[in-house]
Scaffold this active site. Structure first.
Site, short mmCIF file in Angstrom:
data_model
loop_
_atom_site.label_atom_id
_atom_site.label_comp_id
_atom_site.label_asym_id
_atom_site.label_seq_id
_atom_site.Cartn_x
_atom_site.Cartn_y
_atom_site.Cartn_z
N THR A 108 83.08 13.76 5.53
CA THR A 108 83.02 13.18 6.88
C THR A 108 82.79 13.59 8.20
O THR A 108 82.36 13.01 9.24
CB THR A 108 84.51 12.61 7.23
OG1 THR A 108 85.35 13.71 7.72
CG2 THR A 108 85.35 12.12 6.30
N ASP A 200 73.84 27.44 5.56
CA ASP A 200 75.41 27.43 6.04
C ASP A 200 75.52 29.22 6.91
O ASP A 200 75.40 30.13 5.69
CB ASP A 200 76.49 27.22 4.40
CG ASP A 200 77.48 27.32 4.67
OD1 ASP A 200 77.82 26.34 4.91
OD2 ASP A 200 78.27 28.12 5.52
N ASP A 203 78.37 31.25 4.86
CA ASP A 203 78.11 31.45 3.81
C ASP A 203 77.09 33.03 3.72
O ASP A 203 76.89 33.57 3.09
CB ASP A 203 77.35 30.74 2.35
CG ASP A 203 78.41 29.99 1.99
OD1 ASP A 203 80.04 29.14 2.04
OD2 ASP A 203 77.73 28.07 2.08
#
Ligand code: PRP
Ligand code: URA
Length: 209
Positions: A108, A200, A203
């Site tokens: 989402t 990311d 990460d």
């Protein structure tokens, strides 16, 4: 937009370029995030109040300025915001630190809050929210909602890479909050990642992928 300031310093531009590079190691990546945060801290704290005092130098008395009763708190949004902490706290070691944990649901893209620990006197402090990435803006909007609910009046958001979608969402939700961006990228891809961005951020900081 008068409440949005995009950094225009060659050192910040240079370090963001290195940060983007997919061959940059986690060690270098962490160092760069911290260094960029320090440079952005310098810009974002231009309005700190000063007072004049007399200082005895070896040569006489100097009328000089020091910070006047500055009460600030840094609030990194976990995880990636933690990467900005070292650089910030190095410049203002007296700052208190709160933590807000936000996890972006990969389906989402809505932020889920999973942690919140703030200094007890947070409402009396100027708060700098730290998150390297402003993508949809959901995490930053949610974090500032929490801080406002806790009574904080003066909030600034520092992000290293933003995009138009995130800036629009954030400034619409919190027009009173000053937003400092290292740079503004083209936009978001279908997965809600900033393009070209840096991937990311959590990460890359923590080496989790
Ligand atoms: C990343 C980033 C921001 C958020 C930005 O965190 O550090 O907090 O995404 O996206 P948004 O503007 O669309 O909310 P993520 O949810 O990946 O969690 P992590 O830091 O723990 O990896
Ligand atoms: N979070 C990240 O770490 N990177 C992006 O590009 C978007 C959200």
């Amino acid at each position: 937009m008068e409440n949005v300031k995009v950094m225009n310093h060659p050192l910040i531009k240079h370090k963001i370029s290195l940060l983007r590079d997919s061959s940059t190691s986690s060690k270098e990546f962490r160092e760069l995030v911290s260094e960029i945060a320090m440079l952005m801290c310098y810009e974002a704290t231009r309005d700190l109040p000063l007072k004049e005092i007399d200082i005895e130098t070896p040569m006489g008395t100097a009328r000089s300025e020091i910070l006047n009763n500055v009460k600030v708190a840094f609030v990194p949004i976990l995880r990636a915001g933690l990467g900005m902490m070292d650089g910030m706290i190095e410049l203002i070691p007296a700052a208190k630190v709160g933590h807000i944990g936000m996890y972006r649901d990969p389906e989402t893209l809505n932020p889920e809050q999973y942690y919140c620990k703030l200094p007890t006197d947070i409402a009396r402090r100027d708060v700098y929210v730290l998150d390297p990435m402003l993508a949809t803006g959901g995490s930053a909007v949610g974090a500032v909602n929490i801080l406002k609910k806790a009574g904080v009046k003066n909030i600034k958001l520092l992000c290293i890479i933003a995009c138009p979608e995130g800036i629009a969402a954030f400034t619409q939700a919190h027009p009173d909050v000053q937003l400092f961006c290292g740079t503004v990228d083209k936009g978001l891809n279908e997965e809600g990642y900033i393009v070209p961005g840096l991937g990311d951020c959590g990460d890359r900081i923590f080496g989790t992928k």
